[in-house]
Design an enzyme around this catalytic site. Structure first.
Site, PDB file in Angstrom:
ATOM      1  N   ASN A 128       0.862  -1.188   0.000  1.00 44.34           N
ATOM      2  CA  ASN A 128       0.000   0.000   0.000  1.00 44.34           C
ATOM      3  C   ASN A 128       0.898   1.238   0.000  1.00 44.34           C
ATOM      4  O   ASN A 128       2.110   1.126   0.159  1.00 44.34           O
ATOM      5  CB  ASN A 128      -0.934  -0.049   1.226  1.00 44.34           C
ATOM      6  CG  ASN A 128      -0.140  -0.115   2.505  1.00 44.34           C
ATOM      7  OD1 ASN A 128       0.583   0.811   2.847  1.00 44.34           O
ATOM      8  ND2 ASN A 128      -0.235  -1.238   3.213  1.00 44.34           N
TER       9      ASN A 128
ATOM     10  N   ASP B 242      -4.010  -6.715   4.788  1.00 42.69           N
ATOM     11  CA  ASP B 242      -4.964  -7.631   5.423  1.00 42.69           C
ATOM     12  C   ASP B 242      -4.870  -9.040   4.845  1.00 42.69           C
ATOM     13  O   ASP B 242      -5.291 -10.000   5.473  1.00 42.69           O
ATOM     14  CB  ASP B 242      -6.391  -7.090   5.260  1.00 42.69           C
ATOM     15  CG  ASP B 242      -6.617  -5.900   6.180  1.00 42.69           C
ATOM     16  OD1 ASP B 242      -6.156  -5.963   7.334  1.00 42.69           O
ATOM     17  OD2 ASP B 242      -7.222  -4.907   5.748  1.00 42.69           O
TER      18      ASP B 242
ATOM     19  N   LYS C  46      10.472 -16.273 -10.634  1.00 41.16           N
ATOM     20  CA  LYS C  46       9.620 -15.260 -11.267  1.00 41.16           C
ATOM     21  C   LYS C  46       8.531 -15.905 -12.128  1.00 41.16           C
ATOM     22  O   LYS C  46       8.816 -16.789 -12.941  1.00 41.16           O
ATOM     23  CB  LYS C  46      10.495 -14.339 -12.120  1.00 41.16           C
ATOM     24  CG  LYS C  46       9.731 -13.202 -12.727  1.00 41.16           C
ATOM     25  CD  LYS C  46      10.625 -12.307 -13.567  1.00 41.16           C
ATOM     26  CE  LYS C  46       9.773 -11.318 -14.326  1.00 41.16           C
ATOM     27  NZ  LYS C  46      10.562 -10.465 -15.208  1.00 41.16           N
TER      28      LYS C  46
ATOM     29  N   PHE D 196      -4.512   2.769  14.896  1.00 44.74           N
ATOM     30  CA  PHE D 196      -4.825   3.778  13.887  1.00 44.74           C
ATOM     31  C   PHE D 196      -5.878   3.195  12.953  1.00 44.74           C
ATOM     32  O   PHE D 196      -5.882   1.987  12.718  1.00 44.74           O
ATOM     33  CB  PHE D 196      -3.579   4.084  13.035  1.00 44.74           C
ATOM     34  CG  PHE D 196      -2.782   5.241  13.567  1.00 44.74           C
ATOM     35  CD1 PHE D 196      -2.027   5.096  14.712  1.00 44.74           C
ATOM     36  CD2 PHE D 196      -2.795   6.469  12.913  1.00 44.74           C
ATOM     37  CE1 PHE D 196      -1.285   6.165  15.207  1.00 44.74           C
ATOM     38  CE2 PHE D 196      -2.059   7.539  13.399  1.00 44.74           C
ATOM     39  CZ  PHE D 196      -1.310   7.390  14.543  1.00 44.74           C
TER      40      PHE D 196
ATOM     41  N   LYS E 151     -13.759  -0.184  16.340  1.00 42.04           N
ATOM     42  CA  LYS E 151     -12.490  -0.923  16.305  1.00 42.04           C
ATOM     43  C   LYS E 151     -11.760  -0.830  17.643  1.00 42.04           C
ATOM     44  O   LYS E 151     -11.076  -1.773  18.044  1.00 42.04           O
ATOM     45  CB  LYS E 151     -11.605  -0.403  15.170  1.00 42.04           C
ATOM     46  CG  LYS E 151     -12.161  -0.777  13.801  1.00 42.04           C
ATOM     47  CD  LYS E 151     -11.325  -0.235  12.662  1.00 42.04           C
ATOM     48  CE  LYS E 151     -11.938  -0.633  11.329  1.00 42.04           C
ATOM     49  NZ  LYS E 151     -11.220  -0.062  10.187  1.00 42.04           N
TER      50      LYS E 151
ATOM     51  N   LYS F 258     -10.742  -4.277  19.449  1.00 41.70           N
ATOM     52  CA  LYS F 258      -9.325  -4.626  19.602  1.00 41.70           C
ATOM     53  C   LYS F 258      -8.801  -4.352  21.017  1.00 41.70           C
ATOM     54  O   LYS F 258      -7.614  -4.467  21.266  1.00 41.70           O
ATOM     55  CB  LYS F 258      -8.487  -3.882  18.554  1.00 41.70           C
ATOM     56  CG  LYS F 258      -8.960  -4.182  17.111  1.00 41.70           C
ATOM     57  CD  LYS F 258      -7.976  -3.730  16.058  1.00 41.70           C
ATOM     58  CE  LYS F 258      -8.600  -3.867  14.668  1.00 41.70           C
ATOM     59  NZ  LYS F 258      -7.629  -3.905  13.581  1.00 41.70           N
TER      60      LYS F 258
HETATM   61  O1  C5P Z   1      -9.264  -2.936  11.206  1.00 41.12           O
HETATM   62  P1  C5P Z   1      -8.280  -1.985  10.632  1.00 41.12           P
HETATM   63  O2  C5P Z   1      -7.323  -2.637   9.656  1.00 41.12           O
HETATM   64  O3  C5P Z   1      -8.841  -0.712  10.091  1.00 41.12           O
HETATM   65  O4  C5P Z   1      -7.412  -1.553  11.917  1.00 41.12           O
HETATM   66  C1  C5P Z   1      -6.316  -0.739  11.769  1.00 41.12           C
HETATM   67  C2  C5P Z   1      -5.403  -0.943  12.939  1.00 41.12           C
HETATM   68  O5  C5P Z   1      -5.112  -2.327  13.087  1.00 41.12           O
HETATM   69  C3  C5P Z   1      -4.076  -0.263  12.726  1.00 41.12           C
HETATM   70  O6  C5P Z   1      -3.585   0.152  13.994  1.00 41.12           O
HETATM   71  C4  C5P Z   1      -3.231  -1.367  12.099  1.00 41.12           C
HETATM   72  O7  C5P Z   1      -1.847  -1.148  12.360  1.00 41.12           O
HETATM   73  C5  C5P Z   1      -3.751  -2.605  12.780  1.00 41.12           C
HETATM   74  N1  C5P Z   1      -3.724  -3.817  11.963  1.00 41.12           N
HETATM   75  C6  C5P Z   1      -2.995  -4.905  12.397  1.00 41.12           C
HETATM   76  N2  C5P Z   1      -2.965  -6.059  11.671  1.00 41.12           N
HETATM   77  C7  C5P Z   1      -3.649  -6.172  10.516  1.00 41.12           C
HETATM   78  C8  C5P Z   1      -4.416  -5.063  10.068  1.00 41.12           C
HETATM   79  C9  C5P Z   1      -4.438  -3.918  10.817  1.00 41.12           C
HETATM   80  O8  C5P Z   1      -2.356  -4.803  13.456  1.00 41.12           O
HETATM   81  N3  C5P Z   1      -3.598  -7.298   9.839  1.00 41.12           N
END
Ligand code: C5P
Length: 360
Positions: free
Chosen positions: A170, A239, A249, A284, A298, A302
């Site tokens: 990203n 994600d 490759k 974040f 969230k 979390k």
């Molecule tokens: O649920 P979302 O992806 O929006 O949450 C964002 C937060 O979760 C951020 O703090 C990001 O660093 C963390 N995150 C994580 N592991 C992932 C996806 C997001 O720790 N696989």
């Protein structure tokens, strides 16, 4: 000026250009004891440039000339701007010395990257004057409200390899995470930064653990989480990752209708929230719609103490811009509505909010 400094520029040149006295000798008879009075009469002691030698002497408590002796008097007044060759800068002993000095309250202005005096390129260059003055101002006006706290921060994107030449990622540059690391460091914290591939200059005086994939980031964060007092998960983690990555490759002729199969990555922050004891845990979330509602949802899911929600608006907030529009939400559902501000400034505000959550 040390004896070595005078090899570069003479005392007389400095005196003439600054119209100020230049001190070089430890033993000057007079009413005052010079190495004490010089420190007591000023607000800050700035060493710019600071060599590996003076940093090493400070860390070891050696005073064998005027400068090194006066530096022993009041460490938290001292700010160093290291400038040296990249190899010397990256030397673990130099970094260890800087971390030790950081724990003792010494301020640090990180060196820049570019052409060095020796003709090599890399980190270790004295920062541009404007950058230096800005950093000095920033350090000067930062409260020491995280003194001695161990703060773990993640920054940058993750990379999920498809084959040796392609990955999923990203646009995160790491700017916000590095600004957080600098802000926490300026406030006296001992900082560990777990960093995906950064497109910006890494902060100095913090322990950097470079990672690439979400799984590597998870391993590093889980390992570093236990001893920390606060953790800010700022990295933009992918994600999903490819179900399997190819060792060689991929040839497009071989796969004319190639479909990429993905599996979800672990939610690193969720895992930390499950393990949390008394750490202050901050997440974040970058949102295009309903940032506040999403942040509250969230935060609860979390098990966080704070959630920083920011909008993603091209050129204004989110990825690869220097400013952010954010809200800082706490467990009670209260939120600070921050106007669009520089990420450096926002990092300070977030660190001050984190500091306010520690028992006074
Ligand atoms: O649920 P979302 O992806 O929006 O949450 C964002 C937060 O979760 C951020 O703090 C990001 O660093 C963390 N995150 C994580 N592991 C992932 C996806 C997001 O720790 N696989």
């Amino acid at each position: 000026m040390t004896e070595h400094a005078q090899q570069f520029v003479g005392k007389c040149t400095f005196e003439t250009l600054t119209r100020r006295p230049v001190y070089t000798d430890l033993f000057v008879p007079g009413e005052k004891i010079l190495h004490i009075s010089l420190v007591r009469e000023c607000d800050w002691v700035v060493i710019a440039p600071a060599t590996a030698n003076i940093i090493g002497k400070m860390a070891a408590g050696i005073g064998d000339d005027l400068l090194s002796t006066l530096l022993l008097v009041d460490l938290p007044k001292v700010i160093v701007t290291p400038a040296m060759n990249t190899g010397m800068w990256e030397n673990p002993i130099v970094q260890e010395n800087l971390c030790k000095l950081g724990e003792l309250g010494v301020g640090l202005i990180a060196p820049g990257t570019g052409l060095l005096a020796c003709g090599e390129r890399g980190t270790g260059r004295f920062p541009e004057t404007e950058e230096f003055l800005e950093a000095l101002f920033y350090l000067r006006y930062s409260p020491r409200n995280l003194a001695g706290k161990r703060i773990l921060i993640s920054a940058g994107p993750s990379r999920e390899w498809i084959d040796p030449v392609r990955f999923l990622s990203n646009p995160a540059t790491g700017l916000m995470g590095c600004a957080l690391a600098s802000a926490a460091r300026a406030r006296g914290a001992v900082v560990t930064l777990v960093a995906g591939p950064l497109a910006v200059r890494g902060p100095g005086g913090v322990t950097v653990i470079p990672v690439e994939t979400a799984l590597e980031m998870e391993e590093a964060m889980q390992k570093e989480f236990e001893p920390c007092d606060g953790c800010i998960m700022n990295a933009a983690v992918s994600d999903f990752r490819p179900t399997s990555s190819f060792a060689t490759k991929l040839k497009k002729e071989q796969y004319p209708d190639f479909n990429l199969s993905l599996v979800p990555n672990p939610d690193i922050l969720f895992g930390l929230g499950q393990r949390k004891r008394n750490q202050v845990l901050v997440g974040f979330c970058a949102e295009t719609d309903n940032p506040l509602t999403e942040a509250k949802r969230k935060l609860a899911k979390k098990n966080l103490d704070l959630m920083v929600a920011n909008t993603v608006v091209k050129g204004e907030s989110g990825f690869a811009v220097s400013t952010n529009k954010a809200w800082i939400v706490n467990r009670k559902g209260e939120s600070i509505d921050c106007p669009i501000m520089d990420k450096v400034e926002l990092a300070g505000l977030i660190c001050d909010t984190v500091a306010s959550l520690f028992p006074q």
